[in-house]
Design a protein around this motif. Structure first.
Motif, PDB file in Angstrom:
ATOM      1  N   PRO A  70       0.684  -1.190   0.026  1.00 32.76           N
ATOM      2  CA  PRO A  70      -0.053   0.200   0.153  1.00 32.76           C
ATOM      3  C   PRO A  70       0.888   1.178   0.027  1.00 32.76           C
ATOM      4  N   VAL A  71       0.465   2.241  -0.807  1.00 30.73           N
ATOM      5  CA  VAL A  71       1.160   3.468  -0.886  1.00 30.73           C
ATOM      6  C   VAL A  71       0.044   4.363  -0.246  1.00 30.73           C
ATOM      7  N   THR A  72       0.747   5.280   1.001  1.00 31.27           N
ATOM      8  CA  THR A  72       0.024   6.178   1.794  1.00 31.27           C
ATOM      9  C   THR A  72      -0.072   7.731   1.215  1.00 31.27           C
ATOM     10  N   ARG A  73       1.083   8.020   0.604  1.00 33.04           N
ATOM     11  CA  ARG A  73       1.200   9.377   0.204  1.00 33.04           C
ATOM     12  C   ARG A  73       1.963   9.597  -1.240  1.00 33.04           C
ATOM     13  N   VAL A  74       1.701  10.556  -1.832  1.00 28.19           N
ATOM     14  CA  VAL A  74       2.367  11.083  -2.978  1.00 28.19           C
ATOM     15  C   VAL A  74       2.870  12.501  -2.999  1.00 28.19           C
ATOM     16  N   GLY A  75       4.140  12.915  -2.968  1.00 28.99           N
ATOM     17  CA  GLY A  75       4.218  14.254  -3.359  1.00 28.99           C
ATOM     18  C   GLY A  75       4.791  14.328  -4.569  1.00 28.99           C
ATOM     19  N   LEU A  76       4.247  15.509  -4.994  1.00 33.30           N
ATOM     20  CA  LEU A  76       4.681  15.942  -6.321  1.00 33.30           C
ATOM     21  C   LEU A  76       4.588  17.465  -6.566  1.00 33.30           C
ATOM     22  N   VAL A  86      -6.409  17.055  -2.262  1.00 39.44           N
ATOM     23  CA  VAL A  86      -5.492  16.826  -1.350  1.00 39.44           C
ATOM     24  C   VAL A  86      -5.707  15.328  -0.947  1.00 39.44           C
ATOM     25  N   ARG A  87      -6.376  14.356  -1.586  1.00 38.05           N
ATOM     26  CA  ARG A  87      -6.271  13.243  -1.385  1.00 38.05           C
ATOM     27  C   ARG A  87      -7.291  12.617  -2.551  1.00 38.05           C
ATOM     28  N   LEU A  88      -6.895  11.106  -2.635  1.00 38.03           N
ATOM     29  CA  LEU A  88      -7.627  10.424  -3.861  1.00 38.03           C
ATOM     30  C   LEU A  88      -7.868   9.098  -2.946  1.00 38.03           C
ATOM     31  N   VAL A  89      -9.134   8.525  -3.291  1.00 39.52           N
ATOM     32  CA  VAL A  89      -9.321   7.185  -3.031  1.00 39.52           C
ATOM     33  C   VAL A  89      -8.954   6.415  -3.963  1.00 39.52           C
ATOM     34  N   ILE A  90      -8.093   5.367  -3.819  1.00 42.75           N
ATOM     35  CA  ILE A  90      -7.654   4.564  -5.228  1.00 42.75           C
ATOM     36  C   ILE A  90      -7.560   3.042  -4.628  1.00 42.75           C
ATOM     37  N   ARG A  93      -8.725   2.722  -0.784  1.00 46.34           N
ATOM     38  CA  ARG A  93      -7.710   3.165   0.070  1.00 46.34           C
ATOM     39  C   ARG A  93      -7.457   4.868  -0.294  1.00 46.34           C
ATOM     40  N   VAL A  94      -7.266   5.453   0.979  1.00 43.84           N
ATOM     41  CA  VAL A  94      -7.088   6.932   0.774  1.00 43.84           C
ATOM     42  C   VAL A  94      -5.431   7.253   0.575  1.00 43.84           C
ATOM     43  N   VAL A  95      -5.234   7.857  -0.547  1.00 44.17           N
ATOM     44  CA  VAL A  95      -3.891   8.149  -0.645  1.00 44.17           C
ATOM     45  C   VAL A  95      -3.785   9.668  -0.628  1.00 44.17           C
ATOM     46  N   HIS A  96      -3.026  10.160   0.445  1.00 42.93           N
ATOM     47  CA  HIS A  96      -2.898  11.587   0.438  1.00 42.93           C
ATOM     48  C   HIS A  96      -1.904  12.367  -0.661  1.00 42.93           C
ATOM     49  N   ILE A  97      -2.299  13.522  -0.943  1.00 44.12           N
ATOM     50  CA  ILE A  97      -1.311  14.207  -1.821  1.00 44.12           C
ATOM     51  C   ILE A  97      -0.835  15.353  -1.334  1.00 44.12           C
ATOM     52  N   ASP A  98       0.638  15.481  -1.504  1.00 51.92           N
ATOM     53  CA  ASP A  98       1.368  16.595  -0.773  1.00 51.92           C
ATOM     54  C   ASP A  98       1.719  17.347  -2.167  1.00 51.92           C
TER      55      ASP A  98
END
Length: 171
Positions: A70-76, A86-90, A93-98
């Motif tokens: 599982p991936v929890t965060r993505v920074g871009l 700020v987040r997507l459900v994929i 699962r919730v993936v937070h976007i920074d």
């Protein structure tokens, strides 16, 4: 006849070495190092087909989750993408976007609490040959070249991960 315990999940493995498969529309074009050492600056490369993060990110996260967990965060880079949530459900699962205005041609993937992967982002407009070359350089274990220089050297772009900008970090 072989016996396998179907109740235990398969262990997470490294991504396969095969790179020349027919690509179906919507497939994430991704390469990661196939060694545990992770000694280079980059851990892999991703070639999104557009600047729409809502369309592109789910395929990337699904591919990474299948092989790495599982991936929890993505920074871009906030300036390289259209309308960042700020987040997507994929995959439920919730993936937070920074999002930061960094202009460094990368995406930072967080698995678990503190396991980070840095991926080169090849611009969507890159030709197949240029993208293949950039992705191959990014996954080399001995790679000490930053993402921006790989993109310039391979002719895939001279700017932010999606091909706009200067590739320099914001002050």
């Amino acid at each position: 006849m072989t016996h396998s315990d179907s109740s235990s999940p398969p262990p997470h493995k490294l991504l396969p070495d095969a790179i020349h498969h027919e690509v179906k529309p919507g497939t994430a074009l991704l390469r990661l190092q196939t060694t545990q050492s992770r000694e280079g600056i980059l851990d892999g490369a991703w070639w999104p087909r557009s600047r729409d993060i809502g369309t592109e990110l789910p395929n990337l996260i699904s591919a990474l989750t299948e092989h790495l967990g599982p991936v929890t965060r993505v920074g871009l880079d906030a300036d390289a993408w259209e309308e960042l949530p700020v987040r997507l459900v994929i995959d439920d699962r919730v993936v937070h976007i920074d999002a930061f205005p960094v202009g460094d041609d990368t995406v930072l993937i967080t698995r678990g609490e503190r396991d980070y992967f840095t991926l080169l982002v090849v611009p969507p407009h890159a030709t197949a040959d240029a993208a293949r070359s950039a992705m191959a350089r990014a996954v080399r274990a001995d790679n000490v070249t930053d993402a921006t220089h790989i993109l310039i050297d391979t002719g895939t772009g001279a700017g932010k991960g999606t091909g706009t900008g200067t590739g320099t970090a914001a002050p």
